[in-house]
Scaffold this active site. Structure first.
Site, PDB file in Angstrom:
ATOM      1  N   THR A 186      23.239 -11.157   5.322  1.00  0.00           N
ATOM      2  CA  THR A 186      23.441 -12.463   4.699  1.00  0.00           C
ATOM      3  C   THR A 186      24.561 -13.191   5.428  1.00  0.00           C
ATOM      4  O   THR A 186      25.560 -12.574   5.815  1.00  0.00           O
ATOM      5  CB  THR A 186      23.778 -12.322   3.197  1.00  0.00           C
ATOM      6  OG1 THR A 186      23.983 -13.618   2.631  1.00  0.00           O
ATOM      7  CG2 THR A 186      25.032 -11.502   2.979  1.00  0.00           C
TER       8      THR A 186
ATOM      9  N   HIS B  83      27.983   3.802  -2.647  1.00  0.00           N
ATOM     10  CA  HIS B  83      28.771   5.005  -2.338  1.00  0.00           C
ATOM     11  C   HIS B  83      28.097   6.277  -2.831  1.00  0.00           C
ATOM     12  O   HIS B  83      28.514   7.389  -2.497  1.00  0.00           O
ATOM     13  CB  HIS B  83      30.160   4.876  -2.986  1.00  0.00           C
ATOM     14  CG  HIS B  83      31.251   5.572  -2.218  1.00  0.00           C
ATOM     15  ND1 HIS B  83      30.995   6.483  -1.226  1.00  0.00           N
ATOM     16  CD2 HIS B  83      32.601   5.486  -2.300  1.00  0.00           C
ATOM     17  CE1 HIS B  83      32.129   6.930  -0.743  1.00  0.00           C
ATOM     18  NE2 HIS B  83      33.124   6.339  -1.369  1.00  0.00           N
TER      19      HIS B  83
END
Length: 517
Positions: free
Chosen positions: A436, A488
């Site tokens: 993006t 994560h």
């Protein structure tokens, strides 16, 4: 014959759509393949074309959300052209009827047939409706396709048209709640039905009410839905001008009254605020508008919050010296444009660098599926594109195999289709990583949100000249901050930081992209 049109399957993961807008009105004649309405899903907008020609009967209203397969409307295929002709015919009949009124001998003839009219299916999740108002009285003559009554569900209001000409025998009264399929009235079918006879009777018995139309029961009477709205707003029905049949106050009338009601309110609050405190009153035109969220915007909002809540999202940052890339662009952009007929932009460098890094750090290209992790040996890179209707992310397939001009051409093609609202579901599904670019809007630094079910997203930002230390000397270089947000749960810090560092190396020395080192 009535043909039911249902919500078509528009994508594998799409289970419901919203009626964005109707191009046709209730009762309009539609041609086969003519666009009748626009549907919105959480990913794109679609046009629905009529599957046959005939008279349109709308079942789902604008704003309604329907599951795939639900009935949107019905098309009366046997009805021939045009309402205009019918109206013209009626008009001529009415004109002729005036002088003929003195000869009431002609009138509809009873056929002996009695037709039962039941509550139609108005939506898959709707099991019962309420009779809001009858437009005809018990024993009154009704023409085929003439409005019989208005029924309300918990989601919308519908008009029920007569299927035959004849005398109405009402079974369910106003305010009654009836189940779908339940008998609502009967019609004693008559043929040769010139409306002159009933009109003449009406003139003889109740001429003042029907002709003038100002002493009808419906006049000034609010439908249940309208009454509820008016009660909530504290507006008396006598203050509202009804636009329904015989002056009945409809739900729309009540809603409009709601909009008009706030007008005096600001005056009162302004007066209150001026009295206690001599604070300068705001001047100028101050208005607050309210607008319904589109289906796409609601889905975007829901998914972004879901990602924030359901992933262990973390962001790592780095900076890229853009001078090498800018030098290459400056040197070869004209030759590139002349040969490939596309510009040499930054996105092709970033896409190629990302695909190299993704292959070296496959966890960044992976995603969670239940208790398993899916690793892809290809790089389908999603590119975030801002459109008037919201953010969409078309996918560049096998970006690792494309050349620079291939990447640039694909980006231009997908961005154009996105802004034209022509992207298909397949073009937006299956990405493994997203890029993006908030820099085009001037963003210096941000933490992009993962495009689920992917596990990572790279954020590009604006390029700003900054002083940096190079070989012990301070130099001014064009610097871009880059950010990698990752899940994560499956990407460790070593992998995310190494991935971003590898992207930085490839961008600051683009010859590595050619040599693969």
């Amino acid at each position: 014959m009535s043909f039911e049109m249902k919500v078509p399957a528009v994508g594998e993961s799409i289970t419901e759509v919203t009626i964005a807008s109707w191009m046709k009105s209730e009762g309009d004649f539609v041609e086969q393949d003519e666009i009748i309405c626009e549907l919105e899903s959480d990913k794109a907008t679609f046009e629905l074309a009529a599957e046959t020609s005939g008279k349109l009967s709308i079942v789902a209203q604008e704003g309604d959300t329907l599951p795939i397969g639900a009935v949107i409307c019905k098309i009366e295929a046997s009805v021939g052209e045009p309402v205009a002709e019918a109206v013209g015919a009626d008009a001529s009949v009415v004109e002729d009827a005036a002088p003929v009124a003195a000869a009431p001998a002609e009138g509809p003839k009873a056929t002996g047939e009695v037709v039962e009219m039941n509550v139609p299916t108005v939506g898959e999740s709707i099991t019962e409706v309420t009779i809001a108002t009858w437009s005809k009285e018990d024993g009154e003559f009704v023409e085929a396709d003439e409005l019989l009554c208005e029924i309300e569900s918990d989601k919308a209001t519908f008009e029920l048209m007569s299927e035959h000409s004849g005398i109405v025998r009402i079974v369910a009264q106003e305010g009654d709640t009836v189940e779908v399929g339940q008998l609502i009235c009967k019609i004693e079918v008559m043929e040769g039905g010139a409306p002159a006879a009933p009109q003449a009777e009406a003139q003889a018995s109740a001429a003042p009410t029907s002709v003038n139309g100002d002493a009808n029961y419906a006049t000034g009477h609010a439908s249940p839905a309208a009454k509820k709205i008016l009660d909530e707003k504290g507006i008396d029905a006598s203050q509202v001008q009804g636009s329904g049949v015989n002056g009945r106050i409809t739900k729309e009338d009540a809603l409009k009254a709601e909009k008009q009601a706030p007008a005096p309110a600001p005056a009162k609050t302004a007066a209150k605020s001026e009295a206690p405190a001599p604070v300068a009153a705001p001047s100028g035109d101050r208005e607050v508008s309210r607008e319904k969220m589109s289906s796409m915007r609601r889905t975007i909002a829901k998914r972004l919050v879901s990602v924030k809540n359901e992933t262990a999202m973390l962001t790592t940052f780095n900076e890229v010296d853009m001078k090498p890339i800018m030098d290459i662009r400056k040197k070869y952009k004209d030759m590139f444009k002349e040969k490939y007929e596309v510009g040499l932009g930054f996105m092709s460098f970033f896409t190629k660098a990302v695909t190299v890094a993704l292959q070296e750090w496959p966890a960044v290209n992976a995603q969670i599926d239940g208790n398993e992790i899916l690793y892809s040996n290809f790089c389908d890179v999603s590119i975030a594109v801002s459109t008037p209707k919201g953010l969409v992310v078309p996918v560049i397939r096998n970006a690792e195999k494309l050349s620079f001009n291939g990447v640039e051409s694909e980006i231009i093609r997908l961005a154009k289709r996105a802004r034209d609202g022509k992207l298909s579901i397949d073009e937006m599904m299956g990405g493994t990583f997203t890029i993006t670019n908030g820099g085009v809007f001037g963003s210096m630094l941000s933490t992009p949100i993962i495009n689920a079910p992917q596990s990572a997203i790279l954020g590009m930002h604006n390029i700003v000249e900054r002083p940096v230390a190079i070989n012990g000397q301070v130099e001014i270089r064009p610097i871009m901050y880059v950010a990698l947000s990752y899940d994560h749960r499956i990407i460790d810090g070593r992998e995310s930081v190494s991935f971003l560092k590898r992207v930085k190396e490839l961008l600051e020395d683009p010859t590595r992209l050619l040599l693969g080192v």
